[in-house]
Design an enzyme around this catalytic site. Structure first.
Site, PDB file in Angstrom:
ATOM      1  N   ASP A 427       0.892  -1.043  -0.042  1.00  0.00           N
ATOM      2  CA  ASP A 427      -0.094   0.010   0.058  1.00  0.00           C
ATOM      3  C   ASP A 427       0.813   1.281  -0.015  1.00  0.00           C
ATOM      4  OD1 ASP A 427      -2.255   1.753   0.389  1.00  0.00           O
ATOM      5  OD2 ASP A 427      -1.436   1.802   2.576  1.00  0.00           O
ATOM      6  N   ASP A 857      -1.574  -0.563   5.802  1.00  0.00           N
ATOM      7  CA  ASP A 857      -1.798  -0.006   7.356  1.00  0.00           C
ATOM      8  C   ASP A 857      -3.199   0.384   7.275  1.00  0.00           C
ATOM      9  OD1 ASP A 857      -1.898   2.284   5.580  1.00  0.00           O
ATOM     10  OD2 ASP A 857      -1.570   3.449   7.413  1.00  0.00           O
ATOM     11  N   ASN A 860      -8.612  -0.218   4.345  1.00  0.00           N
ATOM     12  CA  ASN A 860      -8.811  -0.837   3.046  1.00  0.00           C
ATOM     13  C   ASN A 860      -7.691  -1.777   2.547  1.00  0.00           C
ATOM     14  OD1 ASN A 860      -6.751   0.967   3.278  1.00  0.00           O
ATOM     15  ND2 ASN A 860      -6.681   1.837   1.267  1.00  0.00           N
TER      16      ASN A 860
END
Lengths: 1187, 362
Positions: A427, A857, A860
């Site tokens: 991410d 983190d 999502n």
């Protein structure tokens, strides 16, 4: 009414951001509301603010959530079921049950006790883990929120008690406890800002607005009387749609997704909102999105299952051989064996009922040879992994001092998988970056300002310094050109979001610069062209800004520092304090806002049209450089060349750049345009947005370039280094982000995933009718380009956006896409939804058949984290969802390097060795039982005493192998980090491939043969003791068992590379324990010890042959392994062998140059990371110099 | 806040930061009271404990093999010598003691109580045999290790006699004529009952049949006050009948028999001759050939053997194994030495690193 009175005092903030004031009313009157109760998509009926309806007939679940696997009732059956899904455990359960019958070759206790121990321990571990989960749930369920109690009074209540239809008040920075319909907010026009970080990872604030009919609901009376009915869709997982309507005062109003506040998003910049609960608990969208966390098993463990199947096959075949032998014996021979009294047989030895006898016998030997299957394997592995996890948890090098968090292995069963990772899917926000922008550099009027280097540059310099590369001259040129003197790192005052440092601009000195008027314009644009709201901080008496995107914040802080302080915004004007006015006083300027042309991803720019205090109409525009450059006036290109050059430099160093431009507009032109614009704004229908874009286009032209800004999307500490190290370990890194493409590309540069000279392949969905075909074509042509490329150094980067990805992930295209992606050095997916993140992860996992690791983190990232073979959560500042779903959590991205390269590498080797050794030792032991059978006419008699067998797995051979699994290291952690190439031993699976496994099995078989036949040969029929005594079964069993203990312990001694006192204690301790046990057991009452009574002190101990045999066998059995490994080391050494040798002879101290050279060679030739970048740069520069 | 920011800005890279944090911890842990302990714990959790690392260098491998060879070969020769010094005479008598008229029906012979089972063998002593000379009987093809056989005994009954009545493991020799059998079980029931007596120079040679069992058996496993009861009273007579007046703890041949052999071919001690036997001397053995091995085609042998401190009996196998292993080790040492000479790889050789190799190939 109250709100009409306030209307002048309050601003309608929403007008600044959107065109809602002129947006057509989305109201459906009765005729329009054709959806009735019968429509299945509207099957949910919510009676708002009517607690009496909570129960019947609309019995919706309450807001309690539970993510546990078990509850009190289901725990035992479910946990047992989980345990006995392991085929080995079923086998042992059957064996334990059968041990209660006379079929058993052993006593029942010897079968049941180990099984109970093993299963009990595993269940206890499950219980503990589930308990931790339920504590977490409890914490969430017990959060408090204000709920309408009736009569207009709001009281605090727990989240779990919230019911569908309740009226809720959420205050600033609070989380929404359930999916709600927004009724009204502290803002007069019923808007509010939410942060959906936990849903999609975006930190931009989003505007939600209430239905116009409910905007005024506030205050005692309004809540008391508020009654309405909502009819809407059933709970579903789609975050961005909502279908439903609100019936209020017999009027139907359509509800849109923008009216809905979703659970787990956060209220920002708004004092409070009121909402009515629609979906609670597991019905809420975010919970619908969460999938049950899958139980993951590592590759090694899956392979281990196959080995177990092999062993089962072996077990069954030797059992069948035994049974055939048994059948022949009792059919043809036993009748003659009068000493067995064959006339009084039971069913177990009945030749006339052969089938039954053989069946019974088969079961007996199946249990007897069960020692082939290591019962303690699972429990030992679990124990080892828990200990490994403890070591990971307590690694001080993965401890983050800022947050005080250390790495945490949340599930311990994937430790070795860390050593086999092939692809990392990461991410962006919160993982790679801190989501904090830093104003670092700018280019005004073609002059570059700002002497601070970006982190990437600094990392590269650092890297160059540490490497004694012979191109210092080249590099010196490069650095001094680009970085200035890196030693000038003034750190006098540090302001958040502002790291700019340049004497020429600071403290008002910009006025002495040659182009001071352009510089002033530059600051004006920054101070005016934005959508932020200032807030006065009472304590420091300075302004902070509530912004939609963090780079605007950085700009405003920067302009504040430069002396242009944006201090006030009204409906129509922006006020800026100018600190450095030629007059010497601080003056306040007012800019009247005439129009705001907002940013969107298609336009890639925003403009504001203002009238300044002298009445001149100005258009300030900031946007992506390419867009701005296309719209420059001929006379506005004065600085174009220099600016372009500087922008490239900025971009190259990973900075996020925006170009700034302005134009002056004649009054007449403006008025003509404004009429058109107003018309477009009031248009109703789908064309409206296109029309607006078109009209905006008309005024945004003939621009004059002023300069460009460069902000650094602040990376988490150590990210470039970590990515570089991971790239050198030949790991592939994909970035999956919900952010827009530009941001993603910037970060790509910042992390050195992208660099100048890398061929970027952008795939995005165009607005054309056959999108799918178009994307397919794009993929194909990109693949062709790559195929045709002959330069091995050419690197490609794939950048794909979410919409295109949606098509690319369809079944017929996904493998084509994957093939393209795999051929690219780096892959960046932007604008992807959480679901797509998970889908991409699955595609990589299933398509490449290699181990994937997902790191993120936010909430999502949960899907991706769960989908990947290993999920890693960053236990950062916000949100625990990712961490909760993850298998490992670390405080910062940079710890990933150590987690993988050190711990992963170690754990992989440890577990591989451990499993191989386990199978080896059990084969050695189990097969001796089988050979002995052949000498007992396959009657099912074991040569060992029961107690020897119980102790074999549980005590006598378990601790050394556990110490191997916990403490073994081929090379020290420093070396692991210095030689990233060593990591590749894991993904290549050099230590757990079939040749190695079968080799170990062959070793086991060979050892068992040697042990058995040497013992039999030596103790055959002659006397073994000086007093003329001959051996019996117990003596042979004891001698054989002693030999096995020595053999397997010497074997593990040879396997261990790293001997601390612990290993010595365990290995030698195990051998000593055996003798102590024998002594103690022999001194128990003969009723218990049976044949083994006084065996050591009286029988075998005084016989020298017993000791000589042990010595002989222990050595002979280990010669094959020793020869093999010596041979391998001599002729075909593996990397860690050589490093061990170098370390052993201290050559790394004697010949430091060699050591450094090897270290740099050991880096895999990777196309990403700043090492690659520096090399690329050097190559280019060298080429240039040569010319 | 300012602190944090300075942290972020500072250029100290990952490693140096880690090192500094380690130092930090070390400083903490070096507080005077618990310094040593924490240091150990620190090293333990960081997996930095002092370790010796075994590196299999060619020199080490060669010398290890050589060392093993040098140790094993002499041991082998000593053992072989010891084995060769043992004098062992084996006489098979199950066929020789069979009268010619029964040769076609051996089972009938052994089961016929009326026929005399005595026979005499003459044994010529090939070499001087030093006392004590152990007398063994050897049975072949006799599965004392059969599971049904092994299980069919009861140690508690042997020790406590009739007080202990749970003897189901002794099936099918548990009860006879409605009374429990002591000692019960197939093992006791099938006890060997051939007898041997020796005549030298016309005078009987004394055979000491004491101390042929393990001391622990006599003292603790077979009860002093337990007398055979109802033994061999059934319809089927197995082997030897025990004297019901002698307690089990003195029935040493029973104890020897009850130690089940591991292999279907086994020797059990019968007694000891405590006189030296000279070379070329002839000793006559009177055999009571009572035990039925004819049904299952088992052989019976009489074995006389001297003993040896090191090995017990005659055992060439151990010595040969040692010698073979020792020579193999020396051979391997030579092999590895040659390999090392031919394929010499310097200690700091880096050409075998996978990355170097990959580069040279490509």
């Amino acid at each position: 009414m109250r709100h009409t009175k306030n209307i002048r005092n309050k601003l309608k903030w929403s007008l600044i951001y959107s065109f809602s004031c002129v947006r057509p009313r989305s109201e459906i009157n009765k005729e329009g509301g054709t959806h009735g109760h019968g429509d299945p998509s509207y099957s949910r009926i919510v009676h708002c603010n009517q607690p009496s309806h909570h129960k019947k007939p609309f019995c919706y679940p309450n807001n309690k959530i539970s993510t546990t696997k078990y509850n009190l009732m289901t725990f035992l059956p479910k946990a047992l079921f989980e345990q006995f899904r392991r085929v080995a455990n079923i086998y042992f359960l059957m064996a334990a049950l059968l041990s209660l019958t006379p079929i058993t070759p052993f006593s029942p206790i010897s079968m049941i006790a180990p099984l109970a121990f093993v299963v009990g321990l595993s269940i206890a571990k499950e219980a503990l883990e589930d308990w931790q989960r339920s504590v977490q749930d409890m914490k969430i369920n017990n959060r408090k929120v204000k709920v309408h109690k009736g009569q207009g009074i709001f009281c605090h209540n727990k989240w779990q008690n919230i019911q569908v239809g309740d009226l809720i008040q959420v205050e600033k920075d609070g989380f929404f406890p359930a999916d709600m319909l927004l009724l009204s907010s502290s803002y007069e026009d019923g808007i509010c800002y939410v942060e959906t970080m936990n849903l999609d990872g975006e930190t931009n604030l989003k505007v939600k607005r209430s239905l116009d009919v409910t905007t005024s609901i506030d205050g005692y009376q309004a809540f008391k009387d508020f009654k309405a009915t909502i009819k809407c869709e059933c709970p579903n997982s789609n975050l961005y749609t909502f279908v439903g309507n609100l019936e209020l005062n017999h009027q139907l109003h359509a509800i849109e997704p923008s009216h809905i506040l979703l659970r787990d998003s956060k209220l920002r910049n708004t004092d409070y909102v009121y909402g009515v609960v629609i979906f609670t608990g597991h019905d809420s969208k975010v919970m619908q999105n969460s999938t049950a966390s899958p139980s993951k098993r590592s590759r090694v463990e899956k392979k281990m299952d196959k080995i177990i199947y092999i062993l089962f096959t072996l077990l069954i075949s030797i059992s069948i051989i035994s049974s055939i032998g048994f059948a022949t014996t009792i059919q043809y021979k036993v009748d003659d064996w009068w000493y067995l009294d064959p006339t009084h047989t039971t069913d177990f030895y009945n030749p006339s009922r052969l089938f039954i006898s053989v069946t019974f016998h088969l079961i007996t030997v199946l249990i007897l040879y069960g020692y082939l299957i290591p019962i303690s394997l699972y429990i030992s592995i679990e124990l080892v992994k828990v200990l490994q996890a403890k070591i990971i948890n307590s690694d001080i090098c993965m401890y983050d001092e800022l947050t005080g968090k250390s790495a945490k292995a949340r599930t311990s069963n994937l430790n070795e998988e860390l050593g086999q990772v092939d692809t990392i899917l990461s991410d962006k926000t919160g993982t790679l970056t801190c989501n904090q922008m830093d104003f670092l550099k700018c280019s005004i009027a073609g002059v570059s300002y700002g002497i601070h280097s970006s982190e990437v540059e600094m990392a590269a310099v650092k890297h160059m310094e540490s490497e004694s590369i012979d191109v210092n001259d080249v590099w010196g040129k490069f650095t001094s050109d680009q970085l200035g003197d890196p030693d000038i790192k003034v750190q006098k005052k540090m302001i958040k979001e502002f790291s700019f440092e340049d004497e020429r601009l600071m403290g008002g000195k910009w006025m002495n610069e040659p182009n001071s008027d352009v510089i002033r314009l530059f600051f004006q644009i920054l101070a005016v062209c934005h959508t932020a709201i200032p807030e006065l901080n009472e304590e420091t008496n300075s302004f902070t800004y509530e912004v939609e995107s963090p780079d605007e914040g950085a700009f405003l802080v920067a302009t504040r520092e430069f002396g242009f302080e944006f201090c006030k915004r009204t409906q129509t004007s922006i006020f800026v304090h100018e600190k450095y006015h030629p007059s010497g006083n601080t003056i306040q300027r007012e800019y009247k806002i005439l129009n705001l042309l907002e940013f969107n991803s298609k336009r890639k720019r925003m403009s504001v049209i203002v009238k300044d205090d002298v009445g001149q109409i100005l258009l300030f525009c900031k946007g992506a450089d390419s867009i701005i450059f296309d719209r420059l006036a001929d006379n506005g290109k004065k600085y174009l060349e220099e600016t372009t050059k500087q922008l490239n430099e900025f971009g190259e160093t990973g900075l996020r750049t925006l170009a700034l431009a302005y134009r002056t507009i004649e009054d007449s032109e403006y008025h003509a345009w404004n009429t058109e614009f107003t018309q477009a704004k009031t248009t109703i229908g789908p064309d409206r947005d296109n029309l607006l874009d078109h009209v905006s286009e008309l005024i945004e032209r003939e621009l004059h370039l002023v300069g460009a800004t460069a902000v650094e999307d602040k990376l988490q500490e150590g990210v470039p280094q970590c990515i570089d190290a991971l790239a050198q370990a030949a790991l592939k890194i994909w970035v999956l982000t919900g952010d827009k493409m530009e941001t993603a590309i910037n970060i790509g540069f910042a992390c050195s995933l992208l660099r100048q000279g890398m061929r970027q392949i952008n795939i995005s969905a165009q607005n054309i009718c056959d999108v799918k075909n178009d994307i397919s074509l794009q993929i194909t042509s990109a693949s062709n380009i790559i195929d045709r490329e002959i330069d091995p150094r050419a690197a490609f980067a794939l950048i794909i956006d979410g919409k295109a990805l949606a098509y690319a992930l369809e079944d017929d295209m996904k493998f084509k896409f994957l093939k393209l992606a795999v051929n690219c050095a780096s892959v960046i997916c932007c604008r992807v939804s959480p679901k797509q993140k998970a889908l991409v992860t699955r595609l990589v996992k299933e398509g490449t058949k290699k181990t994937t690791l997902a790191i993120g983190d936010g909430a999502n990232d949960v899907g991706m984290i769960q989908e990947a073979d290993i999920g890693i959560g960053i236990s950062g500042v916000e949100g625990m969802q990712a961490v909760m779903a993850s298998d490992f959590s670390i405080a910062q991205f940079r710890f990933l390097e150590r987690l993988l390269v050190v711990h992963g590498h170690w754990c992989y080797k440890r577990i591989s060795k451990l499993i191989c050794y386990f199978f080896y030792k059990n084969i050695v032991f189990g097969l001796t039982l089988f050979y002995f059978e052949a000498f007992t006419s396959f009657s099912g008699q074991s040569v060992y005493e029961d107690w020897y067998m119980i102790l074999f797995n549980v005590i006598l051979t378990s601790l050394p192998v556990i110490s191997l699994g916990v403490f073994e290291q081929d090379v020290s952690s420093d070396v692991c980090l210095q030689f990233p190439a060593l990591y590749q031993q894991g993904p290549k699976n050099l230590f757990f491939d079939w040749t190695r496994i079968l080799g170990w099995m062959a070793n086991g078989i060979l050892s068992s043969l040697i042990i058995f036949f040497l013992i039999i040969g030596i103790f055959y029929d002659q006397a073994f003791a000086s007093n003329g005594q001959t051996s019996d079964k117990c003596i042979i069993g004891t001698a054989m068992f002693t030999s096995i203990i020595w053999t397997v312990n010497i074997q593990i001694f040879l396997m261990i590379n790293h001997f601390t006192w612990i290993q010595h204690v365990f290995v030698w301790g195990s051998i000593i324990t055996w003798y102590l046990f024998l002594l103690a057991f022999g001194n128990l009452s003969p009723i218990i010890s049976g044949h083994a009574y006084k065996i050591l002190e009286e029988v075998v101990g005084p016989a020298p042959i017993f000791w000589f045999v042990t010595l002989l066998i222990a050595i002979v059995c280990n010669i094959p392994y020793f020869v093999r490994s010596s041979f391998e080391r001599m002729l075909n050494p593996m990397d860690h062998h050589i490093i061990q040798e170098i370390k052993h002879f201290k050559n790394h101290l004697k010949d430091k140059q060699m050591w450094t050279r090897e270290k740099s060679k050991a880096r895999q030739k990777s196309k990403i990371g700043f090492t690659a970048r520096v090399e690329d740069k050097i190559r280019l520069l060298t080429n240039k110099l040569n010319k | 806040m300012e602190m944090i920011h300075v942290e972020e800005i500072s250029t100290s890279a990952l490693r140096s930061r880690q090192i500094s944090s380690i130092h930090h911890l070390r400083q903490i842990s070096f507080t005077p009271k618990r310094s040593k302990k924490s240091e150990v714990i620190y090293k333990f959790t960081q997996q930095n404990l002092h370790a010796c690392k075994l590196s299999l260098t060619p020199q080490l491998v060669i010398s290890l093999f050589l060392l093993m060879g040098i140790i094993f070969v002499p041991i082998g020769f000593v053992a072989l010598h010891a084995s060769r010094s043992v004098v062992e005479i084996v006489n098979r008598y199950d066929t020789e003691c069979m009268p010619d008229e029964f040769k076609s029906n051996k089972v009938a012979y052994i089961q016929d109580i009326s026929v005399s089972k005595n026979c005499t063998l003459a044994i010529k002593i090939p070499k001087f045999m030093k006392a004590p000379i152990h007398i063994y009987y050897q049975l072949d093809n006799y599965y004392q290790n059969h599971r049904r056989y092994v299980k069919s005994r009861n140690d508690k009954q042997l020790q406590y006699g009739l007080h202990y009545i749970q003897t189901s493991s002794c099936m099918p020799e548990e009860y006879s004529n409605g009374y429990p059998i002591v000692p019960c079980g197939l093992v006791a029931w099938s006890m060997f009952n051939d007898t041997y007596s020796f005549v030298r120079h016309g005078a009987p040679l004394f055979i000491n049949r004491k101390n042929i069992s393990w001391k622990s058996d006599r003292d603790h496993k077979f009860g002093e006050k337990i007398f055979p009861f109802n033994f061999q009273n059934g319809t089927l007579i197995g082997g030897k009948t025990l004297d019901p007046t002698i307690p089990l703890s003195e029935q040493e041949d029973l104890m020897v028999w009850m130690r089940a052999s591991a292999l279907p071919s086994f020797r059990k001690i019968y007694g000891r001759i405590e006189d030296d036997l000279d070379a070329d001397e002839v000793v006559f053995v009177n055999i009571g050939n009572n035990y039925n091995t004819y049904t299952f085609g088992g052989k019976k042998k009489l074995v006389l053997s001297t003993s040896n401190m090191l090995l017990g009996g005659k055992n060439d196998f151990l010595g040969l194994s040692y010698i073979t292993t020792g020579f193999s080790c020396i051979f391997l040492a030579v092999f590895f030495a040659l390999l090392h000479v031919k394929n010499q790889r310097p200690d700091h050789d880096t050409s075998h690193f996978s990355w170097t190799r990959k580069n040279t190939i490509s």
